[in-house]
Design a protein around this motif. Structure first.
Motif, PDB file in Angstrom:
ATOM      1  N   GLU A 197       0.643  -1.058   0.136  1.00 41.71           N
ATOM      2  CA  GLU A 197       0.074  -0.093   0.311  1.00 41.71           C
ATOM      3  C   GLU A 197       1.152   0.904  -0.425  1.00 41.71           C
ATOM      4  O   GLU A 197       2.181   1.300   0.414  1.00 41.71           O
ATOM      5  CB  GLU A 197      -1.293   0.123   0.985  1.00 41.71           C
ATOM      6  N   SER A 198      -0.056   2.282  -0.451  1.00 46.45           N
ATOM      7  CA  SER A 198       0.930   3.911  -0.844  1.00 46.45           C
ATOM      8  C   SER A 198      -0.102   4.695  -0.904  1.00 46.45           C
ATOM      9  O   SER A 198      -1.267   4.526  -0.578  1.00 46.45           O
ATOM     10  CB  SER A 198       1.598   3.576  -1.331  1.00 46.45           C
ATOM     11  N   GLY A 199       0.500   6.026  -0.054  1.00 45.48           N
ATOM     12  CA  GLY A 199      -0.688   7.165  -0.087  1.00 45.48           C
ATOM     13  C   GLY A 199      -1.622   7.931   0.724  1.00 45.48           C
ATOM     14  O   GLY A 199      -1.671   8.902   0.788  1.00 45.48           O
ATOM     15  N   GLY A 200      -0.958   6.852   2.272  1.00 46.61           N
ATOM     16  CA  GLY A 200      -1.549   7.412   3.454  1.00 46.61           C
ATOM     17  C   GLY A 200      -0.512   9.088   3.586  1.00 46.61           C
ATOM     18  O   GLY A 200       0.066   9.488   2.518  1.00 46.61           O
ATOM     19  N   GLY A 201      -1.070   9.265   5.152  1.00 47.30           N
ATOM     20  CA  GLY A 201       0.069  10.263   5.162  1.00 47.30           C
ATOM     21  C   GLY A 201      -1.844  11.265   6.138  1.00 47.30           C
ATOM     22  O   GLY A 201      -2.158  11.264   6.443  1.00 47.30           O
ATOM     23  N   LEU A 202      -1.309  12.786   6.521  1.00 49.91           N
ATOM     24  CA  LEU A 202      -1.829  13.515   6.545  1.00 49.91           C
ATOM     25  C   LEU A 202      -2.874  14.438   6.504  1.00 49.91           C
ATOM     26  O   LEU A 202      -2.176  15.312   5.165  1.00 49.91           O
ATOM     27  CB  LEU A 202      -0.767  14.286   7.713  1.00 49.91           C
ATOM     28  N   VAL A 203      -3.801  14.398   7.046  1.00 51.21           N
ATOM     29  CA  VAL A 203      -4.462  15.457   5.506  1.00 51.21           C
ATOM     30  C   VAL A 203      -6.244  15.849   6.113  1.00 51.21           C
ATOM     31  O   VAL A 203      -5.941  15.238   7.638  1.00 51.21           O
ATOM     32  CB  VAL A 203      -5.356  14.401   4.601  1.00 51.21           C
ATOM     33  N   GLN A 204      -5.925  17.245   6.404  1.00 51.18           N
ATOM     34  CA  GLN A 204      -7.006  17.907   7.271  1.00 51.18           C
ATOM     35  C   GLN A 204      -8.424  18.030   6.807  1.00 51.18           C
ATOM     36  O   GLN A 204      -8.343  17.084   5.535  1.00 51.18           O
ATOM     37  CB  GLN A 204      -7.193  19.366   6.644  1.00 51.18           C
TER      38      GLN A 204
ATOM     39  N   GLY B 176      -0.531  -2.391   5.852  1.00 48.32           N
ATOM     40  CA  GLY B 176      -1.450  -0.955   5.763  1.00 48.32           C
ATOM     41  C   GLY B 176      -0.303   0.312   5.842  1.00 48.32           C
ATOM     42  O   GLY B 176       1.213   0.493   5.215  1.00 48.32           O
ATOM     43  N   THR B 177      -1.047   0.784   5.407  1.00 52.30           N
ATOM     44  CA  THR B 177      -0.692   2.417   5.073  1.00 52.30           C
ATOM     45  C   THR B 177      -1.864   3.166   6.526  1.00 52.30           C
ATOM     46  O   THR B 177      -2.740   3.531   6.175  1.00 52.30           O
ATOM     47  CB  THR B 177      -0.946   3.128   4.093  1.00 52.30           C
ATOM     48  N   GLN B 178      -0.633   4.601   6.821  1.00 50.48           N
ATOM     49  CA  GLN B 178      -1.552   5.224   8.118  1.00 50.48           C
ATOM     50  C   GLN B 178      -2.126   6.320   7.002  1.00 50.48           C
ATOM     51  O   GLN B 178      -1.750   6.731   6.921  1.00 50.48           O
ATOM     52  CB  GLN B 178      -0.245   5.978   9.011  1.00 50.48           C
ATOM     53  N   VAL B 179      -3.417   6.408   7.781  1.00 54.79           N
ATOM     54  CA  VAL B 179      -4.160   7.583   7.801  1.00 54.79           C
ATOM     55  C   VAL B 179      -4.766   8.179   8.697  1.00 54.79           C
ATOM     56  O   VAL B 179      -5.175   8.079   9.600  1.00 54.79           O
ATOM     57  CB  VAL B 179      -5.727   7.305   6.413  1.00 54.79           C
ATOM     58  N   THR B 180      -4.098   9.724   8.562  1.00 56.15           N
ATOM     59  CA  THR B 180      -4.718  10.812   9.826  1.00 56.15           C
ATOM     60  C   THR B 180      -5.405  11.732   9.081  1.00 56.15           C
ATOM     61  O   THR B 180      -4.476  12.716   8.400  1.00 56.15           O
ATOM     62  CB  THR B 180      -2.859  11.171  11.146  1.00 56.15           C
ATOM     63  N   VAL B 181      -6.698  11.945  10.177  1.00 57.37           N
ATOM     64  CA  VAL B 181      -7.329  13.296   9.317  1.00 57.37           C
ATOM     65  C   VAL B 181      -7.352  14.162  10.596  1.00 57.37           C
ATOM     66  O   VAL B 181      -7.508  14.255  11.649  1.00 57.37           O
ATOM     67  CB  VAL B 181      -8.845  12.650   9.473  1.00 57.37           C
ATOM     68  N   SER B 182      -7.147  15.720  10.248  1.00 59.48           N
ATOM     69  CA  SER B 182      -6.493  16.498  11.820  1.00 59.48           C
ATOM     70  C   SER B 182      -6.345  17.225  10.574  1.00 59.48           C
ATOM     71  O   SER B 182      -5.644  17.257  10.578  1.00 59.48           O
ATOM     72  CB  SER B 182      -5.131  15.866  12.930  1.00 59.48           C
ATOM     73  N   SER B 183      -6.974  18.579  12.391  1.00 60.81           N
ATOM     74  CA  SER B 183      -7.029  19.970  11.991  1.00 60.81           C
ATOM     75  C   SER B 183      -5.222  20.971  12.429  1.00 60.81           C
ATOM     76  O   SER B 183      -4.611  22.232  12.460  1.00 60.81           O
ATOM     77  CB  SER B 183      -7.852  20.649  12.069  1.00 60.81           C
TER      78      SER B 183
ATOM     79  N   VAL C  65      -4.697  -1.832  -7.132  1.00 65.04           N
ATOM     80  CA  VAL C  65      -6.417  -0.947  -7.018  1.00 65.04           C
ATOM     81  C   VAL C  65      -6.221  -0.295  -6.002  1.00 65.04           C
ATOM     82  O   VAL C  65      -5.132   0.270  -5.297  1.00 65.04           O
ATOM     83  CB  VAL C  65      -7.273  -2.682  -5.523  1.00 65.04           C
ATOM     84  N   TYR C  66      -6.723   1.125  -6.021  1.00 66.73           N
ATOM     85  CA  TYR C  66      -7.044   2.443  -5.279  1.00 66.73           C
ATOM     86  C   TYR C  66      -8.625   2.405  -4.520  1.00 66.73           C
ATOM     87  O   TYR C  66      -9.008   1.683  -4.584  1.00 66.73           O
ATOM     88  CB  TYR C  66      -7.396   2.777  -6.709  1.00 66.73           C
ATOM     89  N   LEU C  67      -8.082   2.945  -3.458  1.00 71.45           N
ATOM     90  CA  LEU C  67      -9.442   3.657  -2.759  1.00 71.45           C
ATOM     91  C   LEU C  67      -9.880   5.120  -2.495  1.00 71.45           C
ATOM     92  O   LEU C  67      -7.861   6.027  -2.090  1.00 71.45           O
ATOM     93  CB  LEU C  67      -9.030   3.681  -1.098  1.00 71.45           C
ATOM     94  N   GLN C  68      -9.770   6.190  -3.446  1.00 69.07           N
ATOM     95  CA  GLN C  68     -10.426   7.499  -3.507  1.00 69.07           C
ATOM     96  C   GLN C  68     -11.193   7.706  -2.312  1.00 69.07           C
ATOM     97  O   GLN C  68     -12.093   7.585  -2.239  1.00 69.07           O
ATOM     98  CB  GLN C  68     -10.291   7.907  -4.492  1.00 69.07           C
ATOM     99  N   MET C  69     -10.628   8.585  -1.433  1.00 66.33           N
ATOM    100  CA  MET C  69     -11.034   9.234  -0.162  1.00 66.33           C
ATOM    101  C   MET C  69     -11.610  10.632  -0.214  1.00 66.33           C
ATOM    102  O   MET C  69     -10.319  11.287  -0.522  1.00 66.33           O
ATOM    103  CB  MET C  69     -10.433   8.824   0.722  1.00 66.33           C
ATOM    104  N   THR C  70     -12.496  10.972  -0.381  1.00 69.04           N
ATOM    105  CA  THR C  70     -12.705  12.720  -0.420  1.00 69.04           C
ATOM    106  C   THR C  70     -13.563  13.372   1.016  1.00 69.04           C
ATOM    107  O   THR C  70     -14.206  11.634   1.367  1.00 69.04           O
ATOM    108  CB  THR C  70     -13.246  13.309  -1.399  1.00 69.04           C
ATOM    109  N   SER C  71     -13.683  14.285   0.457  1.00 68.83           N
ATOM    110  CA  SER C  71     -14.937  14.730   2.277  1.00 68.83           C
ATOM    111  C   SER C  71     -14.386  13.640   3.393  1.00 68.83           C
ATOM    112  O   SER C  71     -15.100  13.214   4.441  1.00 68.83           O
ATOM    113  CB  SER C  71     -15.994  14.642   1.812  1.00 68.83           C
ATOM    114  N   LEU C  72     -13.007  13.621   3.841  1.00 75.64           N
ATOM    115  CA  LEU C  72     -12.154  13.053   5.246  1.00 75.64           C
ATOM    116  C   LEU C  72     -13.008  13.802   6.266  1.00 75.64           C
ATOM    117  O   LEU C  72     -12.675  15.063   6.763  1.00 75.64           O
ATOM    118  CB  LEU C  72     -10.847  12.733   4.840  1.00 75.64           C
ATOM    119  N   LYS C  73     -12.675  12.913   7.567  1.00 77.41           N
ATOM    120  CA  LYS C  73     -13.521  13.387   8.501  1.00 77.41           C
ATOM    121  C   LYS C  73     -12.835  12.765   9.911  1.00 77.41           C
ATOM    122  O   LYS C  73     -12.151  11.844   9.631  1.00 77.41           O
ATOM    123  CB  LYS C  73     -14.881  12.682   8.644  1.00 77.41           C
ATOM    124  N   PRO C  74     -11.754  13.433   9.955  1.00 76.19           N
ATOM    125  CA  PRO C  74     -11.004  12.904  11.942  1.00 76.19           C
ATOM    126  C   PRO C  74     -11.311  11.524  11.587  1.00 76.19           C
ATOM    127  O   PRO C  74     -10.509  10.732  12.540  1.00 76.19           O
ATOM    128  CB  PRO C  74     -12.066  13.519  13.100  1.00 76.19           C
TER     129      PRO C  74
END
Length: 119
Positions: A5-12, A112-119, A78-87
């Motif tokens: 997997e790739s593409g994870g990260g920190l997003v608002q 696994g890849t970490q996805v963090t949704v935070s301001s 395989v892809y997972l496009q994620m929009t309107s992300l929430k905490p």
């Protein structure tokens, strides 16, 4: 079968990310591919599934209308496009490949890849 997997990260909150999962398997197009996620202290849950030819997809109620699963069998990805992300989308996201041969079901997992949704 190896899944990376790739593409994870920190997003608002409200932002978008696209996860990718590349499989090292000759018969990728035979596999049902899924994305799962696991948040701290919670069980792993199914996020989305796509059948081998992309004919059918399935989403968890919590991500319907916000996430889109897709695949490119020519790229074994395989892809997972994620929009309107929430905490509450914060989790480790795992790629899963499934194949049923007769009465036997085979399942393979990525690291696994970490996805963090935070301001």
């Amino acid at each position: 079968v190896t899944l990376v997997e790739s593409g994870g990260g920190l997003v608002q909150p409200g932002g978008s990310l696209r996860l990718s999962c590349e499989a090292s398997v000759f018969t990728f197009s035979s596999f049902v591919m899924s994305w799962y996620r696991q948040a701290p202290g919670k069980e792993r849950e199914l996020v989305a599934t796509i059948t081998s030819t992309s004919l059918h997809t399935h989403y968890a109620d919590s991500v319907k209308g916000r996430f889109t699963i897709s695949r490119d069998n020519n790229k074994n990805t395989v892809y997972l496009q994620m929009t309107s992300l929430k905490p509450e989308d914060t989790a480790v996201y795992y790629c899963n490949a499934g194949l049923r041969v007769g009465a036997t079901e085979y399942k393979y997992w990525g690291q696994g890849t970490q996805v963090t949704v935070s301001s």
